[in-house]
Design an enzyme around this catalytic site. Sequence first.
Site, PDB file in Angstrom:
ATOM      1  N   ASP A 135      -1.428   1.037  -1.567  1.00  0.00           N
ATOM      2  CA  ASP A 135      -2.204   1.628  -0.768  1.00  0.00           C
ATOM      3  C   ASP A 135      -3.541   2.413  -2.698  1.00  0.00           C
ATOM      4  OD1 ASP A 135      -4.643   2.963   0.339  1.00  0.00           O
ATOM      5  OD2 ASP A 135      -3.581   4.474  -0.551  1.00  0.00           O
ATOM      6  N   ASP A 145       2.617   0.107   4.370  1.00  0.00           N
ATOM      7  CA  ASP A 145       2.089   0.326   3.401  1.00  0.00           C
ATOM      8  C   ASP A 145       2.656   2.411   2.437  1.00  0.00           C
ATOM      9  OD1 ASP A 145      -0.653   1.117   2.584  1.00  0.00           O
ATOM     10  OD2 ASP A 145      -1.161   0.728   4.311  1.00  0.00           O
ATOM     11  N   GLU A 187      14.954  -7.366  -7.172  1.00  0.00           N
ATOM     12  CA  GLU A 187      16.539  -7.471  -6.526  1.00  0.00           C
ATOM     13  C   GLU A 187      16.676  -7.802  -5.181  1.00  0.00           C
ATOM     14  OE1 GLU A 187      17.955  -3.351  -7.960  1.00  0.00           O
ATOM     15  OE2 GLU A 187      16.675  -3.264  -9.714  1.00  0.00           O
ATOM     16  N   HIS A 196      -8.860  -1.430   7.808  1.00  0.00           N
ATOM     17  CA  HIS A 196      -8.522  -0.482   9.033  1.00  0.00           C
ATOM     18  C   HIS A 196     -10.301   0.107   7.577  1.00  0.00           C
ATOM     19  CE1 HIS A 196      -7.020   0.054   4.877  1.00  0.00           C
ATOM     20  NE2 HIS A 196      -6.786   1.155   5.034  1.00  0.00           N
ATOM     21  N   ASP A 197     -10.134   0.041   6.523  1.00  0.00           N
ATOM     22  CA  ASP A 197     -12.250   1.281   5.640  1.00  0.00           C
ATOM     23  C   ASP A 197     -12.707   0.504   5.419  1.00  0.00           C
ATOM     24  OD1 ASP A 197      -9.508   2.556   4.681  1.00  0.00           O
ATOM     25  OD2 ASP A 197      -9.255   1.046   3.245  1.00  0.00           O
TER      26      ASP A 197
END
Length: 543
Positions: A199, A97, A256, A327-328
Site C-alpha cells: 500500500d 496487503d 529467500e 477498491h479506491d
Amino acid sequence: MGEWWRGGVIYQVYPRSFQDSNGDGIGDLPGIIARLDHIASLGVDCIWLSPITRSPQADMGYDVSDYRDVDPLFGSLHDFDSLVAQAHARGIKVIMDQVVSHTSDLHPWFQESRLNRTNAKADWYVWADPLPDGSPPNNWPAVFGGRAWEWNPTRGQYYLHNFLASQPDLNFHNPDVQQAVLDIMRFWLERGIDGFRLDTVNYYFHDKKLRSNPPNKRDEHLPYAVNPYDMQEHKYSKSQPENVDFLRRVRSLLNEFPGATSVGEVGDSHKSVELMAEYTSGGDTLHMCYGFDFLGPQFTARHFRSRIEKFFTTGPDGWPCWSFSNHDVPRHITRWAEHGATAPELVRQSAALVLSLKGSVCLYQGEELGLPETDLLFEELTDPRGIRFWPEDKGRDGCRTPIPWDEGNAPNGFTTGTPWLPVKPAQSALNVAQQNADSHSSLAFYRTILAWRKNHPALFDGDIAFYDTAEPVLAFRRSHGNDTLVCVFNLSPVASAVTVSGGGSLEAVSQNAVLDGEQLALGANGYAFIAVSGSATTVTTKA
C-alpha cells in the site's frame, strides 16, 4: 516456480464485501474460502487479499494496530492458514496487503512513541516541533483533508499523518523501523503467503528537512480543487529517492522465498509511470507496480498508448500491473459509461483491452459481473473521504458494496444479516447465479477470454508495438516467438473502419468486428484480435 507473476492475472478480494459466513453483515475469511471455486472458475493466477490484520477500522483496515494477527471481524490465523492452503490446492497464489507507510494510532509502537521524546520508540514516527507561532512545520496536506500534522501535547510536537489523524506515518529514515517492517513481512512469508501488495509504496520516506511543497500547476479557470491535496505538487512529502534502497531490501527478503512476488501501489499524479518503472527496474527492486493512470476518467487511444510507451521507455526491464478498477476508485463501467454503446459491450471491450496490454493484470471483485458503481445516500456512507468531501467526491463506498451471489432480493446471499453497505437493485440484477446460467453473460465472457489468453504467450510475455491510428482507434501488435496478434480497439460507441494489411484470421473472442480481406469493420465498442504470421502487418484508419 518461475516468474509466474509476469503477465499473470491477480484477482483482488475486498474481504468486507466478498462473502459473510456468520451473519454480522461483514465478509470474512471463511466466506472467501466458501467462494474459492468461483475465483478458480475464472482462471486467474492469484488472489490479492485486502487488509485483514487487526485494526480499529477507521479506514477499513488500512489502519493497522497489530501486524501479526487477523482481526476478529475476519476470522483467525487458523482461517488465514486454511484460506492459503485451500487456494494453493486450487492452483491459486495468495498475496496480502501490507500497509506499512503508517499504522493505527492504537498500535503499541505509536502508543509508546507519543509518551515522550526519549522512549525506545520516540523516533519511530515523524515528529516535528511547531513553528514559533505554533503552526505545523510545513504546508503538507493530508489526503483525506486538512493538514498532514496533528498536535500531541504530551510531546509538545506535531506528528505526520498523510491520511487520517489516526494513521500516523512511520519514520523510514530510522533503520529500526525498516527492520521491523521486514520482520513483519517475514512473519507472513513463513506462514505461506506468496507475496505482498504494498500500500502507498511511494509514501514510505519524507524529506528530512521537512521542506514545504510547491503549488500544483493547474488550470487558471479552476482556482481550487475539491480536495486541497490536489493543489500541491508533493515534491517533499512523498516519492523520495531513499525509497529505492528500501525496496531493494524488500526484494532481497522476497528472494529467500521462491515464487514470492510484490506489487506496489504508486500514488503520484505527476510521475506515476516513471516511479512504476523506477521501482521495478533492475531486477533487484519490486516485481510489479501499478499507478492510477488507468483508474481515472481518460478513455482515449492516445492516453493508453502514451502511458504504456512511457513506462517501457523509462524502464525497459521494469514490469507494470495494469488495472481498470479497484477498491479506491469508481468502477470503470460507470467511469467510462459515455464511451460505451451498452454496458455489456463496454464490459467486454474493457476486459479484452486490459488483458491484452503488456504487463500483469489486476481484476477487482465484481468486475467479472460487470458491476457498475453503487449510488449511495449520504447516510449510507462509511468512507471517511466520502463523508468529508460529499457530494463533489462521494468517496470509495460505491465500489465496495457486497458481491451479489444468489438470485432474488438483496443482499443476494452475501449475508443472512444486514450488510455493512447495501446491495442496490442495479447490482442485485447482475448476481452470480443468474450469470452462471447465461452463456452470454459478462461472467461467461471473462472465463472465456481468460482461458483464451492462456493459449497466447504473446499476451502475457510478448513485446508490444503500437500502430499510428487516429482516435478513437487503438491498435498494437503483441508478439512472442511464432505467436503474433494484432489487437485493434474502437474506443467509441460509433462504428469505425480500419485497414489491416498483411492478412490474418479473426479470433473468436473479438466483438462487433468483421474482417473482409484487409478491411476491418468495427461496430460500437468493437475490437478485433487478428492472428498473423510475421511482423509485416500494418493497421491504418480511414480518413
